[in-house]
Structures are given as C-alpha cells and as structure tokens.
Design a protein around this motif. Structure first.
Motif, PDB file in Angstrom:
ATOM      1  N   VAL A 239       0.858  -1.189   0.000  1.00  0.00           N
ATOM      2  CA  VAL A 239       0.000   0.000   0.000  1.00  0.00           C
ATOM      3  C   VAL A 239       0.890   1.233   0.000  1.00  0.00           C
ATOM      4  N   HIS A 240       0.565   2.182  -0.866  1.00  0.00           N
ATOM      5  CA  HIS A 240       1.348   3.405  -1.009  1.00  0.00           C
ATOM      6  C   HIS A 240       0.528   4.615  -0.556  1.00  0.00           C
ATOM      7  N   GLU A 241       1.001   5.277   0.507  1.00  0.00           N
ATOM      8  CA  GLU A 241       0.406   6.526   0.998  1.00  0.00           C
ATOM      9  C   GLU A 241      -1.076   6.387   1.363  1.00  0.00           C
ATOM     10  N   GLY A 242      -1.522   5.164   1.578  1.00  0.00           N
ATOM     11  CA  GLY A 242      -2.931   4.942   1.874  1.00  0.00           C
ATOM     12  C   GLY A 242      -3.837   5.160   0.680  1.00  0.00           C
ATOM     13  N   LEU A 243      -3.256   5.394  -0.500  1.00  0.00           N
ATOM     14  CA  LEU A 243      -4.032   5.750  -1.696  1.00  0.00           C
ATOM     15  C   LEU A 243      -4.085   4.639  -2.736  1.00  0.00           C
ATOM     16  N   VAL A 244      -3.026   3.856  -2.832  1.00  0.00           N
ATOM     17  CA  VAL A 244      -2.921   2.841  -3.883  1.00  0.00           C
ATOM     18  C   VAL A 244      -2.516   1.512  -3.258  1.00  0.00           C
ATOM     19  N   ALA A 245      -3.256   0.458  -3.606  1.00  0.00           N
ATOM     20  CA  ALA A 245      -2.850  -0.901  -3.255  1.00  0.00           C
ATOM     21  C   ALA A 245      -2.281  -1.553  -4.509  1.00  0.00           C
ATOM     22  N   GLU A 246      -1.076  -2.032  -4.397  1.00  0.00           N
ATOM     23  CA  GLU A 246      -0.387  -2.644  -5.532  1.00  0.00           C
ATOM     24  C   GLU A 246      -0.294  -4.147  -5.324  1.00  0.00           C
ATOM     25  N   VAL A 247      -0.789  -4.912  -6.287  1.00  0.00           N
ATOM     26  CA  VAL A 247      -0.794  -6.368  -6.212  1.00  0.00           C
ATOM     27  C   VAL A 247       0.187  -6.917  -7.232  1.00  0.00           C
ATOM     28  N   ALA A 248       0.997  -7.871  -6.824  1.00  0.00           N
ATOM     29  CA  ALA A 248       1.951  -8.487  -7.738  1.00  0.00           C
ATOM     30  C   ALA A 248       1.231  -9.117  -8.923  1.00  0.00           C
ATOM     31  N   ALA A 249       1.856  -9.035 -10.099  1.00  0.00           N
ATOM     32  CA  ALA A 249       1.230  -9.533 -11.324  1.00  0.00           C
ATOM     33  C   ALA A 249       0.873 -11.011 -11.213  1.00  0.00           C
ATOM     34  N   THR A 250       1.694 -11.792 -10.515  1.00  0.00           N
ATOM     35  CA  THR A 250       1.449 -13.230 -10.405  1.00  0.00           C
ATOM     36  C   THR A 250       0.219 -13.564  -9.573  1.00  0.00           C
ATOM     37  N   GLN A 251      -0.242 -12.613  -8.748  1.00  0.00           N
ATOM     38  CA  GLN A 251      -1.389 -12.860  -7.875  1.00  0.00           C
ATOM     39  C   GLN A 251      -2.644 -12.155  -8.353  1.00  0.00           C
ATOM     40  N   ALA A 252      -2.512 -11.246  -9.288  1.00  0.00           N
ATOM     41  CA  ALA A 252      -3.618 -10.361  -9.661  1.00  0.00           C
ATOM     42  C   ALA A 252      -4.864 -11.092 -10.127  1.00  0.00           C
ATOM     43  N   GLY A 253      -4.702 -12.221 -10.806  1.00  0.00           N
ATOM     44  CA  GLY A 253      -5.863 -12.906 -11.358  1.00  0.00           C
ATOM     45  C   GLY A 253      -6.334 -14.100 -10.576  1.00  0.00           C
ATOM     46  N   VAL A 267      -9.508  -5.123   1.116  1.00  0.00           N
ATOM     47  CA  VAL A 267      -8.571  -4.035   0.818  1.00  0.00           C
ATOM     48  C   VAL A 267      -9.236  -3.016  -0.106  1.00  0.00           C
ATOM     49  N   GLY A 268      -9.989  -3.505  -1.087  1.00  0.00           N
ATOM     50  CA  GLY A 268     -10.717  -2.593  -1.971  1.00  0.00           C
ATOM     51  C   GLY A 268     -11.709  -1.730  -1.212  1.00  0.00           C
ATOM     52  N   ALA A 269     -12.379  -2.318  -0.228  1.00  0.00           N
ATOM     53  CA  ALA A 269     -13.323  -1.536   0.573  1.00  0.00           C
ATOM     54  C   ALA A 269     -12.604  -0.437   1.339  1.00  0.00           C
ATOM     55  N   VAL A 270     -11.395  -0.713   1.844  1.00  0.00           N
ATOM     56  CA  VAL A 270     -10.620   0.319   2.531  1.00  0.00           C
ATOM     57  C   VAL A 270     -10.251   1.430   1.554  1.00  0.00           C
ATOM     58  N   ILE A 271      -9.756   1.058   0.386  1.00  0.00           N
ATOM     59  CA  ILE A 271      -9.372   2.047  -0.637  1.00  0.00           C
ATOM     60  C   ILE A 271     -10.568   2.890  -1.049  1.00  0.00           C
ATOM     61  N   GLY A 272     -11.751   2.269  -1.097  1.00  0.00           N
ATOM     62  CA  GLY A 272     -12.948   2.981  -1.526  1.00  0.00           C
ATOM     63  C   GLY A 272     -13.696   3.686  -0.417  1.00  0.00           C
ATOM     64  N   GLY A 273     -13.240   3.546   0.817  1.00  0.00           N
ATOM     65  CA  GLY A 273     -13.919   4.205   1.930  1.00  0.00           C
ATOM     66  C   GLY A 273     -15.254   3.587   2.274  1.00  0.00           C
ATOM     67  N   ARG A 307      -5.582  -2.933 -14.215  1.00  0.00           N
ATOM     68  CA  ARG A 307      -4.760  -4.100 -14.511  1.00  0.00           C
ATOM     69  C   ARG A 307      -3.727  -3.732 -15.575  1.00  0.00           C
ATOM     70  N   ARG A 308      -2.457  -3.919 -15.244  1.00  0.00           N
ATOM     71  CA  ARG A 308      -1.357  -3.628 -16.158  1.00  0.00           C
ATOM     72  C   ARG A 308      -0.414  -4.823 -16.196  1.00  0.00           C
ATOM     73  N   ARG A 309       0.501  -4.797 -17.155  1.00  0.00           N
ATOM     74  CA  ARG A 309       1.421  -5.914 -17.299  1.00  0.00           C
ATOM     75  C   ARG A 309       2.262  -6.101 -16.035  1.00  0.00           C
ATOM     76  N   GLY A 310       2.592  -4.994 -15.389  1.00  0.00           N
ATOM     77  CA  GLY A 310       3.431  -5.072 -14.195  1.00  0.00           C
ATOM     78  C   GLY A 310       2.693  -5.417 -12.929  1.00  0.00           C
ATOM     79  N   GLY A 311       1.353  -5.444 -12.955  1.00  0.00           N
ATOM     80  CA  GLY A 311       0.605  -5.769 -11.752  1.00  0.00           C
ATOM     81  C   GLY A 311      -0.775  -5.152 -11.770  1.00  0.00           C
ATOM     82  N   LEU A 312      -1.451  -5.234 -10.631  1.00  0.00           N
ATOM     83  CA  LEU A 312      -2.795  -4.699 -10.453  1.00  0.00           C
ATOM     84  C   LEU A 312      -2.712  -3.565  -9.441  1.00  0.00           C
TER      85      LEU A 312
END
Length: 444
Positions: A239-253, A267-273, A307-312
């Motif tokens: 989690v970055h600055e409480g604003l972005v959750a970054e998921v490794a590409a291997t786990q994203a799907g 985690v999505g519920a936290v990000i979305g308030g 969703r990006r090549r480097g992760g979610l």
C-alpha cells in the motif's frame, strides 16, 4: 438444562487473561437477564476474586413503555447490588433502516457506559437461537464470499475501543428461560421480536416453522481463512500513501482462491472508503475481468481496478468526492478513507485538484505515472478553513487511514487479517481481547 447456564458463565470468566470488570448489556429480556444473574451467581464464589460486574440498559425510546422497563431493570440490578446505568436514545429516529441505526447507536452508548464504569469489556446475551438466525440471514445475502456460515463471533471489537463478548452463543434460549424459572425471575418480551416488518423476526418464524436442523457454523473455518488471507496479503500486496494498493502480477488474477478474493475485496473496501464489500454480481464481474489477464480498468465499489502488465493497482475513482469542514482541535472522517484531526484551527478538506506532492511521492514509490496521477487526484487536500485552498497538510492536521470494514465492527475471527491490513495502511494493530481467543500465537 438450567445448570448449563451457570457452567457457561463460569467458563466465560475462566477465559479472561486476568480479572476484570464486565459490563453486562441488559435489556430486561430473558437472554440478557439470564446472563446477568448467572454471572452474578458465579462471582459470588472465591474462585473469581478480582472480578466485578456492572450493567447498562439502552432505552431506544421506540416504544412508550421502554422507559418504565429500563427503570425496572435498574431496580432489579439494585436488588443484586450491581451498579446500573440507563442510556436513552433521544430525538427523532430514522424512518428507514431503523434496526441497523439502533444497533449502531446501542453500541455507541454501551461503549460510553463502559468508559464511565471503566469496564474491560461488554457482555451481551446473544444465544444459539440468535446465532442460527444470523447464519440464515447472512447465507441468504452472502456477498459471494462464502463467509455467512461463520455467524456471530464470540468476541467483537467495537470502534477500536471496547470488546463485546458473547458468552451464551452455545446456549439455547429455552435453557436460559428454564434457569430464570428455577430462580423465580421474570423478564420482558420485546414485541419487535415478533414483528414481520423486520428481517430477523421473519427468519425466526421461518426457522421455527420449518423444523429444519440448525445450520452448520463455520467460525473455525473463518479463522483459518482469515489467517491464510493475512499471509497472502503480506506476500503479494503493498500500500502506497494509503491511496494505492499494488498487487503483484502473479497474484492479480487469482480470484478462484476464496481466501485471496475476500482479502482483496476487503482491501478494496478500505481504498474505496466503504464498510461493506460489493454485491455478489459485482464481485463476479470483477473476478471475470481479473482472471482474463487482459490489461484495462474496471470500477467496483468506488474503486478502480487498474490491470497492467506489471501488476494490479487499486485506487479510489475520482467521483463524488466530498468537502468536509472540521472545527478547531476536532476530528472528522473524509470520504470514509481518512480520519483527520485538526492540530490547531478549523480546516477544510477536499480532493487534491492537481495531484502536486502526492503525485510525486507515488511516482517516487515506483508506481506507473498514470496510476500516480489518477490516485493523487483523489488524495485529501487540507487547508485552513478561512483561506480556502491555501495551506499545507502536515502543518495543520494529523491524518490516518480509516479501515472501513473493521474500524467499527471487527469480528474476532478476522483479527489476524485485520491486523495485517491495518499495518499495510500504516495503522497500529487492533487491541487484543481481554479473553484468550487462541489467535495471539497464530498471529506470531
């Protein structure tokens, strides 16, 4: 059997890690009255020296007779020598969602009473009958997570400040009433318990009429699921600055894994308030999108799943962002995501219009520029209320992430995962309960 009530009360007191003060939430109904009487009887022995008992009745003021009933409970407590406090819910009541609103208000007032009495916990009289009803209700509206069978936890942390314990979850109401009958003690029956306008009353009637066996409870499965989900989060998510959750590409799907899916949705519920997860249909659509492995973005529960090549990457969607004013030295919650306390004068909090320093910090953390830009636009901008958009955040306020799904109600069997999520978002672990719940060693 009546003796099972005393056995349950003694087992409950033995579960404490040290003697403490127990506040019993007593309505005057059979369940809570039985709890009070059983605990009072157990504390009459030398085995439980150091414990003390207090009580609180919440008068929701929804029925004309409720004030007299609360006063009668107070008189009953006085006969037993138990200090008692009445909390009354004043003012107009909401026309919709009255039971949910009453539940939140009830715990608010019980927590205040616990603070007044300096109680170590709150004990409620929830029974096996209540548990079966809860499992049936949650199963009917399970949000695609397969967790409804867990029912109510024996311990629940309210507002990060007081544990609510349910020592009678293995007892049937009939046994408690038989115990009170032997003691020659009566109780009040709340007519709302039979009112078909309320879901629980309908489910109660349906279970009684069906004669079906009690639903299987999955509390231990929920504990194991939460512990495994905590490990997965620690391995695959940042989690970055409480604003972005970054998921490794291997786990994203990996949405076919129910433990990971639930963890990601929380985690999505936290990000979305949000305090609650999206509905089943939304989760199914999101799962299909993530499992496809295709790059792109989908919004669910106010959260962009990028969703990006480097992760979610998960971040708040840039819509319907509020403006909040906080008076001098006061606190407030902005967008359900950040608890903000003024360190001096009055503040105005709104969305960061340009990104600014937030954007640079996210880029410095290694996030893709597009993600950093979008996420920075939904960051809080904090300014002195009297100068509008001017001012700096750090000089004016204390800011912490709010963990929406758990900061109000944390079921004990989710404590390990809740602690992991709290730490990811820069918060402290949740306080442990005053009883041995078997989770401390599991948490490491």
């Amino acid at each position: 059997m009546p003796e099972a009530v005393i056995v349950a009360a003694r087992r409950f007191l033995k579960s404490f890690t040290r003697p403490g003060r127990v506040l019993v939430a007593i309505s005057g109904g059979s369940d809570s009255k039985g709890l009070l009487v059983a605990l009072h009887a157990a504390l009459g022995t030398a085995e439980f020296d150091g414990f003390s008992l207090v009580a609180c009745t919440v008068d929701h003021a929804l029925r004309p007779e409720s004030a007299d009933e609360a006063a009668a409970v107070g008189a009953f407590c006085a006969e037993l020598g138990i200090p008692h406090h009445i909390c009354r819910w004043p003012g107009d009541k909401p026309l919709a969602g009255i039971q949910a609103a009453a539940r939140r208000k009830r715990y608010d007032m019980l927590a205040e009473a616990a603070a007044i009495f300096r109680a170590d916990c709150i004990a409620t009289g929830h029974t096996l009958d209540d548990q079966n009803e809860t499992i049936a209700m949650r199963g009917a509206r399970d949000q695609g997570q397969g967790q409804g069978s867990a029912g109510m936890a024996a311990a629940m942390l309210y507002g990060r400040r007081i544990w609510v314990l349910r020592p009678f979850l293995e007892l049937r109401r009939a046994d408690i009433r038989a115990f009170l009958g032997v003691c020659g003690i009566g109780w009040f029956d709340d007519p709302s318990n039979e009112n078909p306008l309320f879901e629980r009353a309908r489910v109660r009637a349906s279970l009684a009429a069906s004669g079906a066996p009690a639903p299987r409870r999955g509390g231990q499965l929920r504990i194991a699921s939460s512990a495994r989900a905590a490990v997965l989060l620690g391995e695959h998510l940042r989690v970055h600055e409480g604003l972005v959750a970054e998921v490794a590409a291997t786990q994203a799907g990996r949405m076919d894994d129910p433990d990971w899916r639930r963890a990601l949705m929380i985690v999505g519920a936290v990000i979305g308030g949000r305090e609650y997860l999206p509905g089943r249909a939304t989760i199914e659509r999101l799962s299909g999108f993530l499992e496809s492995g295709q790059a792109g973005r989908m919004t669910a529960g106010r959260v962009v799943f990028d969703r990006r090549r480097g992760g979610l990457y998960l971040y708040r969607e840039p819509r319907n962002l509020p403006v909040l004013r906080i008076d001098a030295s006061e606190s407030g919650t902005w967008d359900g995501r950040f608890n903000i306390t003024s360190a001096g004068g009055a503040l105005t909090i709104c969305a960061e219009a340009e990104g600014g320093a937030w954007r640079q910090r996210l880029i410095a953390a290694g996030l893709p520029e597009g993600v950093a830009k979008r996420a920075s636009l939904v960051a809080p901008h904090i300014a002195p209320a009297d100068v509008g958009s001017l001012g700096s955040m750090a000089a004016e306020a204390e800011v912490e992430c709010r963990i929406g799904p758990y900061d109000t109600f944390l079921p004990g069997f989710d404590r390990i995962m809740a602690d992991t999520i709290a730490l990811l978002f820069g918060r402290d672990r949740y306080p442990a309960p005053p009883v041995d719940d078997g989770l401390t060693e599991m948490a490491g």
